[in-house]
Design a protein around this motif. Structure first.
Motif, PDB file in Angstrom:
ATOM      1  N   VAL A  44     -96.492  87.659  71.011  1.00 32.32           N
ATOM      2  CA  VAL A  44     -97.139  86.529  71.678  1.00 32.32           C
ATOM      3  C   VAL A  44     -97.101  86.774  73.178  1.00 32.32           C
ATOM      4  N   ARG A  45     -98.262  86.814  73.792  1.00 33.24           N
ATOM      5  CA  ARG A  45     -98.349  87.061  75.227  1.00 33.24           C
ATOM      6  C   ARG A  45     -98.476  85.767  76.008  1.00 33.24           C
ATOM      7  N   GLN A  46     -99.105  84.752  75.408  1.00 30.17           N
ATOM      8  CA  GLN A  46     -99.382  83.509  76.128  1.00 30.17           C
ATOM      9  C   GLN A  46     -99.379  82.353  75.134  1.00 30.17           C
ATOM     10  N   VAL A  47     -98.920  81.199  75.587  1.00 29.89           N
ATOM     11  CA  VAL A  47     -98.955  79.981  74.780  1.00 29.89           C
ATOM     12  C   VAL A  47     -99.793  78.953  75.530  1.00 29.89           C
ATOM     13  N   VAL A  48    -100.772  78.387  74.833  1.00 29.80           N
ATOM     14  CA  VAL A  48    -101.618  77.347  75.401  1.00 29.80           C
ATOM     15  C   VAL A  48    -101.491  76.122  74.505  1.00 29.80           C
TER      16      VAL A  48
ATOM     17  N   LEU B  97     -92.535  71.009  66.981  1.00 31.23           N
ATOM     18  CA  LEU B  97     -93.797  71.462  66.402  1.00 31.23           C
ATOM     19  C   LEU B  97     -93.689  72.971  66.354  1.00 31.23           C
ATOM     20  N   GLY B  98     -93.357  73.495  65.181  1.00 32.47           N
ATOM     21  CA  GLY B  98     -93.071  74.914  65.058  1.00 32.47           C
ATOM     22  C   GLY B  98     -94.145  75.675  64.326  1.00 32.47           C
ATOM     23  N   LEU B  99     -94.415  76.864  64.788  1.00 35.20           N
ATOM     24  CA  LEU B  99     -95.336  77.772  64.129  1.00 35.20           C
ATOM     25  C   LEU B  99     -94.525  78.963  63.652  1.00 35.20           C
ATOM     26  N   GLU B 100     -94.689  79.304  62.383  1.00 36.18           N
ATOM     27  CA  GLU B 100     -93.888  80.372  61.797  1.00 36.18           C
ATOM     28  C   GLU B 100     -94.812  81.297  60.994  1.00 36.18           C
ATOM     29  N   TRP B 101     -94.640  82.596  61.205  1.00 32.80           N
ATOM     30  CA  TRP B 101     -95.494  83.578  60.539  1.00 32.80           C
ATOM     31  C   TRP B 101     -94.675  84.436  59.607  1.00 32.80           C
ATOM     32  N   GLU B 102     -95.339  84.967  58.587  1.00 28.66           N
ATOM     33  CA  GLU B 102     -94.684  85.871  57.641  1.00 28.66           C
ATOM     34  C   GLU B 102     -94.511  87.261  58.236  1.00 28.66           C
TER      35      GLU B 102
ATOM     36  N   PHE C  59    -102.959  81.087  61.625  1.00 35.23           N
ATOM     37  CA  PHE C  59    -102.331  81.909  60.596  1.00 35.23           C
ATOM     38  C   PHE C  59    -100.863  81.558  60.367  1.00 35.23           C
ATOM     39  N   ALA C  60    -100.404  80.474  60.976  1.00 36.64           N
ATOM     40  CA  ALA C  60     -98.991  80.103  60.919  1.00 36.64           C
ATOM     41  C   ALA C  60     -98.737  78.971  59.928  1.00 36.64           C
ATOM     42  N   ALA C  61     -97.516  78.964  59.409  1.00 35.58           N
ATOM     43  CA  ALA C  61     -97.022  77.800  58.676  1.00 35.58           C
ATOM     44  C   ALA C  61     -96.460  76.854  59.735  1.00 35.58           C
ATOM     45  N   LEU C  62     -96.675  75.568  59.560  1.00 34.58           N
ATOM     46  CA  LEU C  62     -96.266  74.577  60.557  1.00 34.58           C
ATOM     47  C   LEU C  62     -95.017  73.855  60.082  1.00 34.58           C
ATOM     48  N   HIS C  63     -93.974  73.864  60.917  1.00 39.63           N
ATOM     49  CA  HIS C  63     -92.686  73.306  60.518  1.00 39.63           C
ATOM     50  C   HIS C  63     -92.019  72.535  61.645  1.00 39.63           C
ATOM     51  N   TRP C  64     -91.013  71.751  61.242  1.00 42.57           N
ATOM     52  CA  TRP C  64     -90.012  71.252  62.172  1.00 42.57           C
ATOM     53  C   TRP C  64     -88.667  71.498  61.506  1.00 42.57           C
TER      54      TRP C  64
ATOM     55  N   ASN D 244    -108.332  93.338  73.033  1.00 42.50           N
ATOM     56  CA  ASN D 244    -107.624  92.712  74.151  1.00 42.50           C
ATOM     57  C   ASN D 244    -108.123  91.308  74.479  1.00 42.50           C
ATOM     58  N   GLN D 245    -108.842  90.675  73.565  1.00 44.25           N
ATOM     59  CA  GLN D 245    -109.263  89.287  73.753  1.00 44.25           C
ATOM     60  C   GLN D 245    -108.245  88.368  73.092  1.00 44.25           C
ATOM     61  N   PRO D 246    -108.048  87.162  73.627  1.00 42.58           N
ATOM     62  CA  PRO D 246    -107.090  86.225  73.023  1.00 42.58           C
ATOM     63  C   PRO D 246    -107.485  85.854  71.598  1.00 42.58           C
ATOM     64  N   VAL D 247    -106.482  85.612  70.767  1.00 44.39           N
ATOM     65  CA  VAL D 247    -106.680  85.196  69.383  1.00 44.39           C
ATOM     66  C   VAL D 247    -105.800  83.969  69.146  1.00 44.39           C
ATOM     67  N   ASP D 248    -106.340  82.983  68.469  1.00 44.97           N
ATOM     68  CA  ASP D 248    -105.564  81.785  68.128  1.00 44.97           C
ATOM     69  C   ASP D 248    -104.727  82.093  66.899  1.00 44.97           C
TER      70      ASP D 248
END
Length: 108
Positions: free
Chosen positions: A68-72, A58-63, A19-24, A11-15
């Protein structure tokens, strides 16, 4: 890793950005084009301006699906924060339903 260390991490936050591919993106529907964004020499991310819409992306995309609970978002300087900033969460069918919940499925 010890059991106590794992229990501390529950239950701790994880960045998940790591682990994401970065896209626009450019276009819509079947005409949607995906473009890669790379980190700069310092490892920082910079959004890309879509010339057609004038919007910054600025997009983050995962396989795999991610809950996602929170965005910082951290900006280099307070003056860099745009007034029209938006966060979007696009999903297809995540999280994937458990097989026993699919219509017509039977427990085994």
């Amino acid at each position: 890793m010890s059991v106590s260390k794992v229990q501390e991490m529950i239950n701790q936050p994880v960045d998940v950005a790591a682990f994401a591919a970065l896209h626009w993106w450019q276009g819509t529907g079947r005409e949607l084009e995906v473009h890669l964004i790379e980190r700069d020499a310092e490892g920082l991310l910079h959004p890309h301006l879509d010339p057609q819409t004038g919007e910054w992306h600025l997009g983050l995309e995962w396989e795999e699906p991610r809950n996602v609970r929170q965005v910082v978002v951290r900006f280099a300087a307070a003056a860099d924060i745009p007034n029209d900033l938006r966060v979007q969460y696009w999903r297809h069918n995540w999280p994937t339903p458990a097989p026993e919940r699919w219509p017509g499925a039977r427990r085994g």
